[in-house]
Structures are given as C-alpha cells and as structure tokens.
Design an enzyme around this catalytic site. Sequence first.
Site, PDB file in Angstrom:
ATOM      1  CG  ASP A 124      -0.214  -0.169   2.532  1.00  0.00           C
ATOM      2  OD1 ASP A 124       0.950  -0.619   2.522  1.00  0.00           O
ATOM      3  OD2 ASP A 124      -0.804   0.142   3.576  1.00  0.00           O
ATOM      4  CD  GLU A 140       9.772  -1.419  10.874  1.00  0.00           C
ATOM      5  OE1 GLU A 140       9.709  -1.752  12.094  1.00  0.00           O
ATOM      6  OE2 GLU A 140       8.790  -0.983  10.242  1.00  0.00           O
TER       7      GLU A 140
END
Length: 363
Positions: free
Chosen positions: A188, A271
């Site tokens: 997205d 992350e």
Amino acid sequence: MPHMNLMSYFRNSAGVLMFFCLILYVVWTSTGDYERSSVATVTINESTFVCKENFIDTRTFLVKSPITHGTDTNETGSDNFMSTTIYFITPTYPRREQFAEIVRLGQTLMNVPNLHWIVADDTDSCNPQLDEFLNRFGMPYTHISSPMPDFYRSQKPMPRGVANRRAAINWIRQNGKKPGVMYFGDDDNTFDLRLFNEIRSTKGVSMFPVGLIGLYSVSAPIVRHGKVIGFFDSWVSQRLWPVDMAGFAVSLEYLEKSPNSTMPYKAGFEEDGFLRSIGLRMHEIEPKAKNCTEILVWHTQTKKEKPALIHIDDRNVESADSSLGPLLKTLESLGVSHTNPSSGVKAQIAKNSKAKDLTNRTV
Ligand code: UGA
Ligand code: MN
C-alpha cells in the site's frame, strides 16, 4: 552462608536458570521454522510454498531514461550499476483491496529495469488470480504463499507481514543473484521511480526518509557531513533503529554475512529486530535521497472496507446473457464482493432514471 540464605540462593538461581531456559525456548521457537526450512528449494518451510517463479523479463517498452536508469553520476558507473538486481519484497494478504494495490504497485514496478518482484501472500493457498496479475506486468517475479502462524494471528497488535517477509528473505538466500539489493516494499506504499536509482547502488545498508509516518509525518535518518548521526522519528521506544520498513535497503553481499539473520514476530519492532540481526553499525549506513533531504517513498494507507454482499437473483449471476453475471464472478474471484440470493444490499438496475429490483427477477 546461613541455611535460609542458602535455600533462597538456590531458589533464586533455579528461578534464574528457568528464566534463561524460557528465553532460550522463545528464541529457539521463533527462529526454528526458519532454520529448519533452509534446505528445501521449493518448499521453504512447513507452511510456505513457492507458487510460481518467473525469471524471464518480457518487457519490451523500457526506455533508457535518467528516471528509470539513473545518471552517469552514480558512484558505481552506469553499466556496472544496472547489473545489480533489485529484489523487491512485498508482503500482501487477501482482503477487498488486495488486487487494487497489486495493480497500482505492479504498474510502478513495471517501469523499473532489472527488478525481481517477490510477492508473498499471507494465505495458505496459491491464488491463481495473483499469478495472472503478476504475469501481465512483464517483470520477473516469485509468488509465495506464506501464512502467518495462527499463534501470532491472535496477538494484539499482530506482527503484520512478518511470515511473508521471512519467507521472501529465505527465498533470496537460496535464489538471489549477486550483485543484488533487497528492499521491503509494502503493497500500500507509494514509490517514486527515482527511489530505485538510489537503492540500486547500495553497497551494504542504505537508508532514506519515508513520508507520512507517525506524528512527524516522516521518519528519516539525520545526516551531518555525509554520515547518519541519528534519526527523526516520533516513536523511539528504545529502538536502536527507529526507521520504517520502507526506509532501508540491504545488499545481498551484506545479508550473506549473517546467514541466521531474520525478522522477529514483534509488532512495531520488526525493522529494529531485523537490522539488529544483520549486525548493522551506525557508521556503515549509506544515506540516500540527497543525504536524506528528499522523500522518495510514502507510507500511504488504503481505507479498508468489508467486501460488499449483494442480494441478487442467482439467475443474474449464473447467466452470461448480460455483462452482469461475468462481472460479478470476476469481483467474487478477486475478493471484492459476494452475492447471495436472500441477503445483503438489494441489487437493482437503473434505467431511464428508475431503479428496478433484481432480487427476484433477471436483468
Ligand atoms: C506499518 C509498517 O509500515 C510496516 O512495514 C509494518 O510491517 C507494520 O506497520 C507493522 O508493524 O505491523 P501499516 O501500514 O501499519 O505498516 O501496516 P499494513 O500496511 O496493514 O501491513 C504491512 C504489510 O503487511 C502490508 O504489505 C500488508 O499487505 C501486509 N500484511 C498485513 C500481511 O501480510 N498480513 C496481514 O494480516 C496484514
Ligand atoms: Mn501499510
């Protein structure tokens, strides 16, 4: 040592031992699938399947322009530069908006030379519709099915897109060609074509700003004299690397140096966990996007809705007499809408400014 103290000493050390065993168990179970799976070529782990691999680039329209090929000012020089493959990892999952996202992202990526798109679907079967779409774009791709384990799906917040990214990393370890660069691009996000010229020259680990993140509307490394000295991100939360998934790229050479590195199933810390696992050091970071002053990737988000449920006479769906039947079948196969002969939003045909019911009659 008095008797009581000795007892409590043993009790404490037993507690400490049990605590360490628990930590070991958690670490082992969270990396277990990954390690056990690294031998197979097609089946990466028990619940991960490579549905389709296509290494052939059928694009004939790619023009050599500074936007798609970079400029001669690239540090590595043009020819050398273009020989690096970008492995673009996209976790995706079945929902109403999935194919709209795939079309938009695919039409961005089809402009990027020497790119291999790894689309890892968070589901337990290989969706043939996804292959059909991926084939149309023309660039090489790998379609993987990699469902999130049930255990994590019930967590709140759940670690989105982790199982699929892990499967994709694994595929790269086995199939990636060097020189290559790995990048995580969610389905997205919005990607500026100039981003690809930046990440292609990544020697180890590169970083750059991501727009529309958190309370600052941006997450970015802060650069001074050409070096990253810190981060501008509104959610630090003890993260060593407070960056977004779309804010860094890693070369396959660098990835290879830590064969057991992976992404943790830890929402918000994916992350950070991954970058810690590859043993990144601050001084190694290569700042991109004009020393982190430009936004080449945006964390756009698509509004999510449930698929429509349309109450309609089945004869309209089954018949190819009008376009309506085939159209509704297409939407059904893409997960956009469903039909039902007795419940849902009433179907109607508009004609001469009038609406006529289709719940118990045909077009
Ligand atoms: C943000 C970050 O940008 C993500 O990189 C990070 O993985 C995520 O938060 C997180 O920490 O959970 P956000 O826009 O909030 O992303 O999340 P989504 O776009 O809904 O999901 C991230 C990616 O995972 C997408 O590519 C999505 O297709 C995929 N996903 C999401 C799944 O594969 N399965 C799911 O159940 C949900
Ligand atoms: Mn997102």
